[in-house]
Design a protein around this motif. Structure first.
Motif, mmCIF file in Angstrom:
data_model
loop_
_atom_site.group_PDB
_atom_site.id
_atom_site.type_symbol
_atom_site.label_atom_id
_atom_site.label_comp_id
_atom_site.label_asym_id
_atom_site.label_seq_id
_atom_site.Cartn_x
_atom_site.Cartn_y
_atom_site.Cartn_z
ATOM 1 N N GLY A 1 0.770 -1.182 -0.028
ATOM 2 C CA GLY A 1 0.126 0.035 -0.154
ATOM 3 C C GLY A 1 0.736 1.339 -0.036
ATOM 4 N N ILE A 2 0.251 2.329 0.633
ATOM 5 C CA ILE A 2 1.014 3.591 0.470
ATOM 6 C C ILE A 2 1.304 3.875 1.995
ATOM 7 C CG2 ILE A 2 0.633 6.056 0.188
ATOM 8 C CD1 ILE A 2 -1.087 5.499 -1.895
ATOM 9 N N LYS B 1 3.046 14.755 -12.153
ATOM 10 C CA LYS B 1 4.467 14.673 -11.726
ATOM 11 C C LYS B 1 5.155 15.819 -11.800
ATOM 12 C CE LYS B 1 7.566 12.563 -13.619
ATOM 13 N NZ LYS B 1 8.594 13.331 -14.149
ATOM 14 N N ASP B 2 5.208 16.277 -13.333
ATOM 15 C CA ASP B 2 5.989 17.635 -13.694
ATOM 16 C C ASP B 2 5.336 18.991 -13.103
ATOM 17 O OD1 ASP B 2 7.696 16.013 -15.136
ATOM 18 O OD2 ASP B 2 6.417 16.254 -17.204
ATOM 19 N N ALA B 3 4.181 19.034 -12.980
ATOM 20 C CA ALA B 3 3.763 20.271 -12.145
ATOM 21 C C ALA B 3 4.026 20.204 -10.704
ATOM 22 C CB ALA B 3 1.981 20.320 -12.294
ATOM 23 N N GLY C 1 -8.698 3.305 -7.047
ATOM 24 C CA GLY C 1 -7.462 3.035 -7.991
ATOM 25 C C GLY C 1 -7.101 4.488 -8.425
ATOM 26 N N THR C 2 -7.920 5.587 -8.605
ATOM 27 C CA THR C 2 -7.506 6.738 -9.145
ATOM 28 C C THR C 2 -6.678 7.481 -8.079
ATOM 29 O OG1 THR C 2 -9.628 6.917 -10.542
ATOM 30 C CG2 THR C 2 -8.496 8.983 -9.951
ATOM 31 N N TYR C 3 -7.370 7.412 -6.802
ATOM 32 C CA TYR C 3 -6.411 7.974 -5.773
ATOM 33 C C TYR C 3 -4.899 7.263 -5.716
ATOM 34 C CZ TYR C 3 -5.332 9.208 -0.933
ATOM 35 O OH TYR C 3 -4.570 9.501 0.320
ATOM 36 N N ILE C 4 -4.927 5.997 -5.649
ATOM 37 C CA ILE C 4 -3.748 5.627 -5.660
ATOM 38 C C ILE C 4 -2.719 6.047 -6.925
ATOM 39 C CG2 ILE C 4 -2.194 3.353 -5.865
ATOM 40 C CD1 ILE C 4 -3.603 3.707 -3.407
ATOM 41 N N VAL C 5 -3.224 6.258 -8.037
ATOM 42 C CA VAL C 5 -2.486 6.679 -9.187
ATOM 43 C C VAL C 5 -1.866 7.965 -8.949
ATOM 44 C CG1 VAL C 5 -2.690 7.424 -11.487
ATOM 45 C CG2 VAL C 5 -3.412 5.362 -10.948
ATOM 46 N N VAL C 6 -2.927 9.027 -8.390
ATOM 47 C CA VAL C 6 -2.341 10.460 -8.125
ATOM 48 C C VAL C 6 -1.293 10.433 -7.159
ATOM 49 C CG1 VAL C 6 -3.313 12.568 -6.751
ATOM 50 C CG2 VAL C 6 -4.686 11.501 -8.930
ATOM 51 N N LEU D 1 4.498 11.026 -5.235
ATOM 52 C CA LEU D 1 5.631 10.481 -4.875
ATOM 53 C C LEU D 1 6.895 10.332 -5.757
ATOM 54 C CD1 LEU D 1 4.103 7.445 -2.969
ATOM 55 C CD2 LEU D 1 5.124 9.634 -1.927
ATOM 56 N N LYS D 2 6.496 10.215 -7.028
ATOM 57 C CA LYS D 2 7.314 10.340 -8.156
ATOM 58 C C LYS D 2 8.145 11.477 -8.292
ATOM 59 C CE LYS D 2 5.289 6.797 -11.257
ATOM 60 N NZ LYS D 2 4.719 6.781 -12.486
ATOM 61 N N ALA D 3 7.557 12.594 -7.950
ATOM 62 C CA ALA D 3 7.920 13.948 -7.890
ATOM 63 C C ALA D 3 9.059 13.968 -6.909
ATOM 64 C CB ALA D 3 6.802 14.982 -7.961
ATOM 65 N N TYR D 4 8.889 13.554 -5.997
ATOM 66 C CA TYR D 4 9.811 13.773 -4.838
ATOM 67 C C TYR D 4 10.895 12.691 -5.152
ATOM 68 C CZ TYR D 4 6.804 16.569 -1.474
ATOM 69 O OH TYR D 4 5.898 17.578 -1.010
ATOM 70 N N THR D 5 10.694 11.644 -5.485
ATOM 71 C CA THR D 5 11.891 10.926 -5.993
ATOM 72 C C THR D 5 12.732 11.470 -6.978
ATOM 73 O OG1 THR D 5 10.400 8.878 -5.573
ATOM 74 C CG2 THR D 5 12.309 8.615 -6.781
#
Length: 208
Positions: free
Chosen positions: A36-37, A83-85, A139-144, A149-153
């Motif tokens: 999970g998250i 992510k880019d935003a 599922g939409t919430y998880i994708v967001v 998290l990808k932005a921070y990574t």
């Protein structure tokens, strides 16, 4: 000629053996568990706690409505652009950082953003506020959340590469393999403090 009788089989002992085998498989079998998250819940503040005043420009509003549509800062956005935003907002570096131990951390000297006066002052002040609807698909919430998290990574990997000649992902892996290494621990803490992960989940709105 005498008729041979078929010997009886003691079924009681077989039941005991089957029961023991069942216990054995239950004990030794491993099951995949979804991780999970990872979320750390904040502690309940004291009764006399006065929340700090947060500038509106330091809050990045992400909303998911009941139709699973994404709105960022009031504008519709495709999730692939999120992510880019978020990177642009977090890494803006348009002002001073937080005051720590009575001393201001000053402007961000490692940020590569536009330093816009209308966006976040510093990564340690940049708050991402996520609000979903009770009718939003999980599922939409998880994708967001994953895109954020990808932005921070991405930001942590970039800074870690500049400072320590390795990605933050590699640094964390090295530290997880050697938890007693104080040098690796300090490096991990250094990158995390430079880009602290500040994602706030607002109370979901109610679907009509």
């Amino acid at each position: 000629m005498a008729r041979r009788e078929t010997p009886e089989i003691n079924a009681g002992s077989m039941a005991d053996i089957a029961f023991l085998l069942l216990i054995f498989f239950l004990v030794t079998t491993t099951m995949n568990v979804d991780s999970g998250i990872s979320k750390k819940l904040s502690e309940k503040p004291p009764a006399d706690y006065v929340p700090p005043v947060i500038k509106e420009k330091n809050i990045f509003e992400v909303n998911i409505n009941r139709n699973n549509e994404l709105l960022v800062e009031g504008n519709r956005m495709n999730v692939r652009e999120l992510k880019d935003a978020a990177v642009k907002f977090i890494d803006n570096g348009g002002g001073e950082g937080k005051i720590e131990d009575g001393v201001a951390t000053g402007p961000c000297d490692y940020c590569k953003g536009e330093r816009s006066s209308t966006s976040s002052d510093h990564p340690n002040k940049a708050i991402i506020s996520v609000q979903s609807d009770r009718g939003t698909d999980y599922g939409t919430y998880i994708v967001v959340q994953n895109e954020l998290l990808k932005a921070y990574t991405e930001l942590r990997n970039r800074l870690c590469q500049e400072r320590y000649r390795m990605s933050f992902t590699e640094l964390e892996k090295a530290y997880s393999d050697d938890k007693n290494n104080e040098e690796l621990k300090k490096k991990v803490e250094d990158i995390k403090s430079a880009y602290p992960q500040i994602i706030s989940d607002a109370e979901p709105t109610s679907a009509n």
